[in-house]
Design a protein around this motif. Structure first.
Motif, short mmCIF file in Angstrom:
data_model
loop_
_atom_site.label_atom_id
_atom_site.label_comp_id
_atom_site.label_asym_id
_atom_site.label_seq_id
_atom_site.Cartn_x
_atom_site.Cartn_y
_atom_site.Cartn_z
N VAL A 27 -20.20 -1.76 -3.74
CA VAL A 27 -19.07 -2.50 -4.35
C VAL A 27 -19.72 -2.88 -5.91
O VAL A 27 -20.82 -3.55 -5.71
CB VAL A 27 -18.53 -3.77 -3.76
N THR A 28 -18.70 -2.46 -6.86
CA THR A 28 -19.56 -2.85 -8.19
C THR A 28 -18.39 -4.14 -8.61
O THR A 28 -17.31 -3.81 -8.53
CB THR A 28 -19.14 -1.78 -9.13
N VAL A 29 -19.18 -5.17 -9.04
CA VAL A 29 -18.11 -6.26 -9.56
C VAL A 29 -19.08 -6.87 -10.94
O VAL A 29 -19.95 -7.23 -11.01
CB VAL A 29 -18.12 -7.49 -8.73
N ALA A 41 -8.96 -8.83 -0.66
CA ALA A 41 -8.08 -7.71 -0.84
C ALA A 41 -8.49 -6.30 -0.85
O ALA A 41 -7.90 -5.52 -0.35
CB ALA A 41 -7.26 -7.91 -2.31
N LEU A 42 -9.54 -6.14 -1.11
CA LEU A 42 -10.29 -4.67 -1.36
C LEU A 42 -10.57 -4.51 0.07
O LEU A 42 -10.30 -3.35 0.32
CB LEU A 42 -11.40 -4.93 -2.51
N PHE A 57 0.78 -1.21 -0.04
CA PHE A 57 -0.09 0.08 -0.16
C PHE A 57 0.84 1.06 0.21
O PHE A 57 0.47 2.34 -0.01
CB PHE A 57 -0.85 -0.09 1.25
N ALA A 78 -9.21 -5.32 2.80
CA ALA A 78 -8.29 -5.47 3.64
C ALA A 78 -7.78 -3.86 3.32
O ALA A 78 -7.34 -3.11 4.38
CB ALA A 78 -7.34 -6.40 3.22
N GLN A 79 -7.67 -3.50 2.22
CA GLN A 79 -6.94 -2.19 1.97
C GLN A 79 -7.86 -1.08 2.36
O GLN A 79 -7.38 -0.24 2.91
CB GLN A 79 -6.90 -1.96 0.31
N ALA A 80 -9.23 -1.27 2.19
CA ALA A 80 -10.00 -0.10 2.69
C ALA A 80 -9.85 -0.06 4.27
O ALA A 80 -9.74 0.88 4.72
CB ALA A 80 -11.64 -0.51 2.26
N PRO A 108 -14.32 -8.94 -2.49
CA PRO A 108 -12.87 -9.53 -2.51
C PRO A 108 -12.07 -9.01 -1.36
O PRO A 108 -12.45 -7.93 -1.05
CB PRO A 108 -12.29 -8.82 -3.83
N GLU A 120 -14.72 -2.14 -8.24
CA GLU A 120 -14.86 -0.76 -7.87
C GLU A 120 -15.34 -0.73 -6.40
O GLU A 120 -16.91 -0.90 -6.48
CB GLU A 120 -15.33 0.27 -8.97
N THR A 163 -14.36 -6.04 -13.64
CA THR A 163 -14.28 -4.75 -12.97
C THR A 163 -14.49 -4.98 -11.48
O THR A 163 -15.59 -5.23 -11.46
CB THR A 163 -15.25 -3.75 -13.76
N LEU A 197 -22.48 -12.45 -4.67
CA LEU A 197 -21.25 -12.65 -3.85
C LEU A 197 -21.39 -12.94 -2.46
O LEU A 197 -22.42 -12.52 -1.60
CB LEU A 197 -20.33 -11.19 -4.15
N GLU A 198 -20.56 -13.91 -1.92
CA GLU A 198 -20.40 -13.88 -0.55
C GLU A 198 -20.33 -12.72 0.20
O GLU A 198 -20.76 -12.28 1.10
CB GLU A 198 -19.58 -15.12 0.05
#
Lengths: 164, 164
Positions: B149-151, B134-135, A7, B137-139, B132, A152, A150, B128-129
């Motif tokens: 969240v858009t997937v 990783a996302l 990060f 975690a970073q947030a 993600p 986001e 994608t 989705l369960e």
DNA sequence: ACGCAACTGTTATATCGTTACATATGAATC
DNA sequence: GATTCATATGTAACGATATAACAGTTGCGT
């Protein structure tokens, strides 16, 4: 190669942005060199503008900059530059905003995910291990061939939450 | 409640679409009843149009239908209906396409993901369960508050691949 | 019947992106 | 150096997506 933590260049973390920017720019130059791509003045200018900060910029903001710099006047100049940068992984389109950010990870874009602040429009890039399992499972089950994923997350960064 | 398998109403699987459509419409009506929301003629019309198939429709396609039906003439009518439907989880915006699909899962939209065929524009909804790891975690690490969240996976459905 | 909130009608405009065709430039080859 | 071809740029016109602002109408609880 790079011993910095994942990060280090996160838009929402203090970081040495000069270094961040120069690294991304240098990576793009290397990549162009290696693959015989032409980082023309307009393309380089747009890339630099995107790398100035981690804020997503619209095509027309970039076009204004190009105009000031005397590098073009009409929309196609910027959309062509953006097509090139996105196609080659030097920038990303943030679908949620209809805007663009410079790529700071050099990751192949099948694995890029974004944290998008809806207030300041800064965008942090995350790297996914893999697309969500539920999605790939359903694709598999129905014969759907995934080409691009994608991911986001829209929300508020720490600073913008504090301001509110 | 519903013993059907998760993909029964998948756009890319043969399914009883009449049942699919009526179920989604009935769910929306129930939900409106329960929460004191008004499924007005324009809103119901747009929802029905979206539920006709699993193809994503643009706002202006929907507006044309509204015009034919004498339910409105100007863009705001359709954007208002879409705002309502999306806000209440009866439809989703496909960011990648700038277009809309009816919701067939009644899932809360924090967990919706989509398989989007770039050829026929049909859209399958997956659940989705969780976003993600990783996302999130970073947030978490950067104090970013995720709101949505858009997937979206873009690719080719089985039929379109066969056609090509 | 009244008043308020939600909804709709209408005009105008903002924002994002593409088509089409002409011109110029780079770089490999003759 | 001249030729050629692919790539890139210049320019005008347009198409597609979305919102602002404000006036009018309707549903509904009182």
């Amino acid at each position: 190669m790079n011993h910095a933590s994942a990060f280090d260049m996160d838009a929402f973390r203090p970081h040495d942005h000069g270094r961040c920017r120069r690294a991304a720019r240098a990576a793009a130059e290397r990549e162009c060199q290696a693959r015989g791509l032409r980082l023309t003045p307009a393309r380089a200018f747009v890339l630099d503008a995107l790398l100035e900060s981690h804020r997503a910029m619209t095509a027309y903001e970039l076009l204004d900059r190009l105009r000031e710099a005397g590098l073009g006047k009409q929309p196609p100049i910027v959309y062509r530059a953006l097509d090139f940068l996105v196609a080659n992984g030097f920038a990303h389109r943030v679908e949620r905003l209809g805007a663009f950010v410079g790529c700071v990870h050099g990751a192949d874009d099948h694995r890029a995910a974004f944290l998008v602040c809806r207030s300041c429009r800064q965008v942090a890039e995350a790297v996914l291990e893999a697309p969500p399992a539920a999605l790939t499972a359903q694709a598999e089950a129905t014969g759907f061939a995934v080409e691009r994923v994608t991911v986001e997350a829209e929300g508020l960064c720490e600073r913008c939450r504090a301001d509110a």
